[in-house]
Design a protein around this motif. Structure first.
Motif, PDB file in Angstrom:
ATOM      1  N   ALA A  25     -33.694 -14.147  29.881  1.00 22.60           N
ATOM      2  CA  ALA A  25     -34.761 -15.097  29.531  1.00 22.60           C
ATOM      3  C   ALA A  25     -34.181 -16.432  29.082  1.00 22.60           C
ATOM      4  CB  ALA A  25     -35.648 -14.514  28.432  1.00 22.60           C
ATOM      5  N   GLY A  26     -32.900 -16.641  29.342  1.00 20.15           N
ATOM      6  CA  GLY A  26     -32.276 -17.869  28.855  1.00 20.15           C
ATOM      7  C   GLY A  26     -32.390 -17.945  27.351  1.00 20.15           C
ATOM      8  N   THR A  27     -32.671 -19.142  26.845  1.00 20.30           N
ATOM      9  CA  THR A  27     -32.826 -19.313  25.392  1.00 20.30           C
ATOM     10  C   THR A  27     -34.297 -19.535  25.026  1.00 20.30           C
ATOM     11  OG1 THR A  27     -32.077 -21.565  25.880  1.00 20.30           O
ATOM     12  CG2 THR A  27     -30.518 -20.130  24.796  1.00 20.30           C
ATOM     13  N   VAL A  28     -35.174 -19.121  25.937  1.00 17.43           N
ATOM     14  CA  VAL A  28     -36.609 -19.306  25.716  1.00 17.43           C
ATOM     15  C   VAL A  28     -37.194 -18.054  25.058  1.00 17.43           C
ATOM     16  CG1 VAL A  28     -38.827 -19.775  26.805  1.00 17.43           C
ATOM     17  CG2 VAL A  28     -36.728 -20.755  27.759  1.00 17.43           C
ATOM     18  N   CYS A  29     -37.907 -18.279  23.961  1.00 20.06           N
ATOM     19  CA  CYS A  29     -38.519 -17.162  23.241  1.00 20.06           C
ATOM     20  C   CYS A  29     -39.926 -17.570  22.825  1.00 20.06           C
ATOM     21  CB  CYS A  29     -37.676 -16.795  22.022  1.00 20.06           C
ATOM     22  SG  CYS A  29     -38.165 -15.216  21.304  1.00 20.06           S
ATOM     23  N   ASN A  30     -40.790 -16.562  22.644  1.00 16.50           N
ATOM     24  CA  ASN A  30     -42.158 -16.874  22.220  1.00 16.50           C
ATOM     25  C   ASN A  30     -42.267 -17.046  20.710  1.00 16.50           C
ATOM     26  OD1 ASN A  30     -41.529 -14.169  21.996  1.00 16.50           O
ATOM     27  ND2 ASN A  30     -43.513 -13.409  22.687  1.00 16.50           N
ATOM     28  N   ILE A  31     -41.185 -16.761  19.988  1.00 20.72           N
ATOM     29  CA  ILE A  31     -41.174 -17.018  18.544  1.00 20.72           C
ATOM     30  C   ILE A  31     -39.875 -17.747  18.186  1.00 20.72           C
ATOM     31  CG2 ILE A  31     -42.733 -15.155  17.849  1.00 20.72           C
ATOM     32  CD1 ILE A  31     -40.303 -13.418  17.253  1.00 20.72           C
ATOM     33  N   GLU A  32     -39.712 -18.009  16.904  1.00 19.20           N
ATOM     34  CA  GLU A  32     -38.574 -18.825  16.460  1.00 19.20           C
ATOM     35  C   GLU A  32     -38.064 -18.240  15.143  1.00 19.20           C
ATOM     36  OE1 GLU A  32     -39.840 -22.840  16.838  1.00 19.20           O
ATOM     37  OE2 GLU A  32     -37.889 -23.662  16.273  1.00 19.20           O
ATOM     38  N   CYS A  33     -37.284 -17.179  15.233  1.00 15.43           N
ATOM     39  CA  CYS A  33     -36.845 -16.485  14.018  1.00 15.43           C
ATOM     40  C   CYS A  33     -35.865 -17.335  13.215  1.00 15.43           C
ATOM     41  CB  CYS A  33     -36.163 -15.170  14.377  1.00 15.43           C
ATOM     42  SG  CYS A  33     -37.225 -14.052  15.295  1.00 15.43           S
ATOM     43  N   THR A  34     -35.944 -17.199  11.905  1.00 19.62           N
ATOM     44  CA  THR A  34     -35.097 -18.038  11.051  1.00 19.62           C
ATOM     45  C   THR A  34     -33.640 -17.582  11.045  1.00 19.62           C
ATOM     46  OG1 THR A  34     -35.630 -16.679   9.122  1.00 19.62           O
ATOM     47  CG2 THR A  34     -37.017 -18.623   9.503  1.00 19.62           C
ATOM     48  N   HIS A  35     -33.371 -16.380  11.610  1.00 19.51           N
ATOM     49  CA  HIS A  35     -31.978 -15.888  11.618  1.00 19.51           C
ATOM     50  C   HIS A  35     -31.386 -15.825  13.024  1.00 19.51           C
ATOM     51  CE1 HIS A  35     -33.932 -12.516  13.237  1.00 19.51           C
ATOM     52  NE2 HIS A  35     -33.478 -11.550  12.469  1.00 19.51           N
ATOM     53  N   CYS A  36     -32.080 -16.407  14.017  1.00 22.04           N
ATOM     54  CA  CYS A  36     -31.637 -16.258  15.409  1.00 22.04           C
ATOM     55  C   CYS A  36     -30.293 -16.969  15.614  1.00 22.04           C
ATOM     56  CB  CYS A  36     -32.680 -16.850  16.354  1.00 22.04           C
ATOM     57  SG  CYS A  36     -32.237 -16.619  18.088  1.00 22.04           S
ATOM     58  N   PHE A  37     -29.291 -16.218  16.052  1.00 17.43           N
ATOM     59  CA  PHE A  37     -27.963 -16.837  16.161  1.00 17.43           C
ATOM     60  C   PHE A  37     -27.827 -17.732  17.396  1.00 17.43           C
ATOM     61  CE2 PHE A  37     -26.233 -14.165  19.447  1.00 17.43           C
ATOM     62  CZ  PHE A  37     -26.749 -12.891  19.227  1.00 17.43           C
ATOM     63  N   ILE A  38     -28.874 -17.758  18.243  1.00 13.69           N
ATOM     64  CA  ILE A  38     -28.841 -18.699  19.373  1.00 13.69           C
ATOM     65  C   ILE A  38     -29.894 -19.801  19.182  1.00 13.69           C
ATOM     66  CG2 ILE A  38     -28.739 -18.855  21.887  1.00 13.69           C
ATOM     67  CD1 ILE A  38     -28.522 -15.879  22.051  1.00 13.69           C
ATOM     68  N   SER A  39     -30.663 -19.736  18.115  1.00 10.08           N
ATOM     69  CA  SER A  39     -31.758 -20.706  17.894  1.00 10.08           C
ATOM     70  C   SER A  39     -32.739 -20.725  19.054  1.00 10.08           C
ATOM     71  CB  SER A  39     -31.213 -22.129  17.683  1.00 10.08           C
ATOM     72  OG  SER A  39     -30.403 -22.187  16.556  1.00 10.08           O
ATOM     73  N   CYS A  40     -33.080 -19.555  19.566  1.00 13.51           N
ATOM     74  CA  CYS A  40     -34.057 -19.498  20.666  1.00 13.51           C
ATOM     75  C   CYS A  40     -35.429 -19.934  20.162  1.00 13.51           C
ATOM     76  CB  CYS A  40     -34.139 -18.069  21.210  1.00 13.51           C
ATOM     77  SG  CYS A  40     -32.623 -17.557  22.038  1.00 13.51           S
ATOM     78  N   SER A  41     -36.225 -20.474  21.080  1.00 16.08           N
ATOM     79  CA  SER A  41     -37.565 -20.940  20.713  1.00 16.08           C
ATOM     80  C   SER A  41     -38.341 -21.207  21.999  1.00 16.08           C
ATOM     81  CB  SER A  41     -37.473 -22.224  19.886  1.00 16.08           C
ATOM     82  OG  SER A  41     -37.222 -23.321  20.741  1.00 16.08           O
ATOM     83  N   PRO A  42     -39.654 -21.478  21.875  1.00 18.35           N
ATOM     84  CA  PRO A  42     -40.423 -21.790  23.092  1.00 18.35           C
ATOM     85  C   PRO A  42     -39.903 -23.025  23.817  1.00 18.35           C
ATOM     86  CG  PRO A  42     -41.893 -21.249  21.267  1.00 18.35           C
ATOM     87  CD  PRO A  42     -40.515 -21.349  20.687  1.00 18.35           C
ATOM     88  N   LYS A  43     -39.194 -23.907  23.101  1.00 14.18           N
ATOM     89  CA  LYS A  43     -38.757 -25.167  23.715  1.00 14.18           C
ATOM     90  C   LYS A  43     -37.260 -25.233  23.987  1.00 14.18           C
ATOM     91  CE  LYS A  43     -42.451 -27.918  21.748  1.00 14.18           C
ATOM     92  NZ  LYS A  43     -42.824 -28.738  20.626  1.00 14.18           N
ATOM     93  N   ASN A  44     -36.534 -24.179  23.702  1.00 10.05           N
ATOM     94  CA  ASN A  44     -35.078 -24.244  23.889  1.00 10.05           C
ATOM     95  C   ASN A  44     -34.714 -23.839  25.333  1.00 10.05           C
ATOM     96  OD1 ASN A  44     -32.320 -24.035  23.913  1.00 10.05           O
ATOM     97  ND2 ASN A  44     -32.168 -22.955  21.954  1.00 10.05           N
ATOM     98  N   HIS A  45     -34.345 -24.813  26.134  1.00 11.87           N
ATOM     99  CA  HIS A  45     -33.969 -24.544  27.533  1.00 11.87           C
ATOM    100  C   HIS A  45     -32.477 -24.765  27.752  1.00 11.87           C
ATOM    101  CE1 HIS A  45     -38.002 -23.875  29.208  1.00 11.87           C
ATOM    102  NE2 HIS A  45     -38.384 -24.674  28.226  1.00 11.87           N
ATOM    103  N   SER A  46     -31.704 -24.539  26.727  1.00  9.60           N
ATOM    104  CA  SER A  46     -30.251 -24.686  26.847  1.00  9.60           C
ATOM    105  C   SER A  46     -29.725 -23.795  27.989  1.00  9.60           C
ATOM    106  CB  SER A  46     -29.627 -24.319  25.500  1.00  9.60           C
ATOM    107  OG  SER A  46     -28.270 -24.137  25.632  1.00  9.60           O
ATOM    108  N   HIS A  47     -30.208 -22.555  28.048  1.00  6.19           N
ATOM    109  CA  HIS A  47     -29.951 -21.672  29.195  1.00  6.19           C
ATOM    110  C   HIS A  47     -31.307 -21.333  29.796  1.00  6.19           C
ATOM    111  CE1 HIS A  47     -25.659 -20.692  28.321  1.00  6.19           C
ATOM    112  NE2 HIS A  47     -26.039 -20.978  27.088  1.00  6.19           N
ATOM    113  N   GLU A  48     -31.395 -21.396  31.121  1.00  4.37           N
ATOM    114  CA  GLU A  48     -32.669 -21.102  31.787  1.00  4.37           C
ATOM    115  C   GLU A  48     -32.774 -19.612  32.129  1.00  4.37           C
ATOM    116  OE1 GLU A  48     -34.999 -23.079  31.829  1.00  4.37           O
ATOM    117  OE2 GLU A  48     -34.144 -25.093  31.680  1.00  4.37           O
ATOM    118  N   MET A  49     -33.991 -19.209  32.530  1.00  2.71           N
ATOM    119  CA  MET A  49     -34.201 -17.810  32.910  1.00  2.71           C
ATOM    120  C   MET A  49     -33.447 -17.485  34.203  1.00  2.71           C
ATOM    121  SD  MET A  49     -37.986 -16.767  31.876  1.00  2.71           S
ATOM    122  CE  MET A  49     -38.738 -17.353  30.347  1.00  2.71           C
ATOM    123  N   LEU A  50     -33.062 -16.214  34.344  1.00  2.00           N
ATOM    124  CA  LEU A  50     -32.396 -15.770  35.567  1.00  2.00           C
ATOM    125  C   LEU A  50     -33.445 -15.239  36.538  1.00  2.00           C
ATOM    126  CD1 LEU A  50     -29.398 -13.814  33.968  1.00  2.00           C
ATOM    127  CD2 LEU A  50     -29.367 -16.130  34.944  1.00  2.00           C
TER     128      LEU A  50
END
Ligand code: SF4
Ligand code: SF4
Length: 307
Positions: A25-50
């Protein structure tokens, strides 16, 4: 003559490529956890989906190299519309595990997962993250309303007859104690899972976690002294390397192949475009490597336990 001992950064050999991770899922997530070691979020497209074709291409190379098991993570894997066909393709050649926050485990998705599980000779494991015993503690880390949706997802898995592995980070209060683990296992049993499985994961002080608590300090690095290596040879021997997952895994992302599932935001942890290019040692120079070594971290499911 004065002999000066110089401590150096050890390297880890790739002993055998047993495990292949996909940042599906790349770095895209439907939530934004405060402890995420990749800082995934709905807007983080640093890595795209495969995509399915990309994963199939990697699976073909992995088969040639003798990879034995496959892991899918993100971001949130179930946000990737190709996930179910990707799992179907994977389960034709080996066991698969999906790491999810549990929010998108709708009844029809769980039924499809069960169908894939039944049709394969290999195992399919679903790992669901919890960070507390109740809505208040869980949602403090994962966001308001997340707990309720995960509870529904777990019920849907139970209805489909799928027994998940529950993953809890040490951010969850009490999980480090036997009493805390028992409490989590009771919670899991409450869904009717007769063989509850729990995996406790260390936190990495990178990504969002770096801001929730603190970043790594300079002393939190591996050196030949830290690991008790007497030889001037910088490479860990195979036995010592075996405690680190990077001695037997690689991570596929949309930007290429990385050393492990933890360091995908470190440019120098990208080891190549193909898997074959990454079959070489890696320097353990990051703070996260210190955590892996000191805490004995492995992200794979094999260390999950039930009581
Ligand atoms: S920890 Fe998992 S669920 Fe939370 S933001 Fe990161 S990828 Fe998403
Ligand atoms: S972070 Fe852990 S798994 Fe990744 S390279 Fe360092 S020791 Fe290996």
């Amino acid at each position: 003559m004065l002999v000066t001992h110089i401590s150096s950064t050890p390297t880890v050999p790739l002993v055998a490529l047993d495990t292949l991770w996909f940042q599906v899922a790349g770095t895209v997530c439907n939530i934004e956890c405060t402890h995420c070691f990749i800082s995934c979020s709905p807007k983080n497209h640093s890595h795209e989906m495969l995509t399915l074709p990309e994963v199939e291409r990697r699976l073909a190379e992995a088969r040639e190299l003798g990879v034995r098991e496959y892991y899918f993570t993100g971001g949130e894997p179930f946000m990737n519309r190709d996930l179910l066909p990707i799992l179907e393709a994977t389960l034709r050649q080996g066991p698969a595990t999906v790491l999810t926050n549990g929010m998108l485990l709708r009844p029809e998705v769980c039924r499809k997962l069960r169908t894939l599980f039944d049709a394969s000779d290999y195992s399919l494991d679903i790992r669901v993250s919890l960070d507390g015993f109740d809505a208040e503690s869980h949602d403090a880390i994962r966001g308001k309303g997340v707990w309720d949706r995960v509870m529904i997802g777990l019920r849907n898995l139970a209805d489909a007859g799928l027994n998940p592995v529950i993953t809890v980070t040490t951010a969850a209060e009490g999980v480090a104690t036997a009493a805390g683990r028992s409490r989590f296992l009771e919670l899991i049993r409450g869904f009717g899972f007769e063989r509850p499985r729990l995996k406790v994961l260390s936190l990495f002080r990178i990504g969002a976690e770096e801001h929730r608590t603190r970043a790594y300090e300079d002393w939190e690095r591996l050196t030949s002294d830290t690991i008790g290596q007497e030889s001037l040879d910088e490479s860990l021997d195979n036995k010592a390397a075996g405690v680190l997952q990077c001695s037997s895994c690689r991570m596929v992302t949309s930007k290429g192949v990385y050393v492990c599932p933890i360091l995908i935001e470190e440019p120098e942890a990208r080891m190549g475009e193909t898997l074959t290019e990454t079959l070489r040692p890696f320097p353990l120079k990051y703070g996260a490597c210190h955590t892996c070594w000191v805490d004995g971290v492995t992200c794979t499911t094999c260390a999950a336990f039930a009581t």
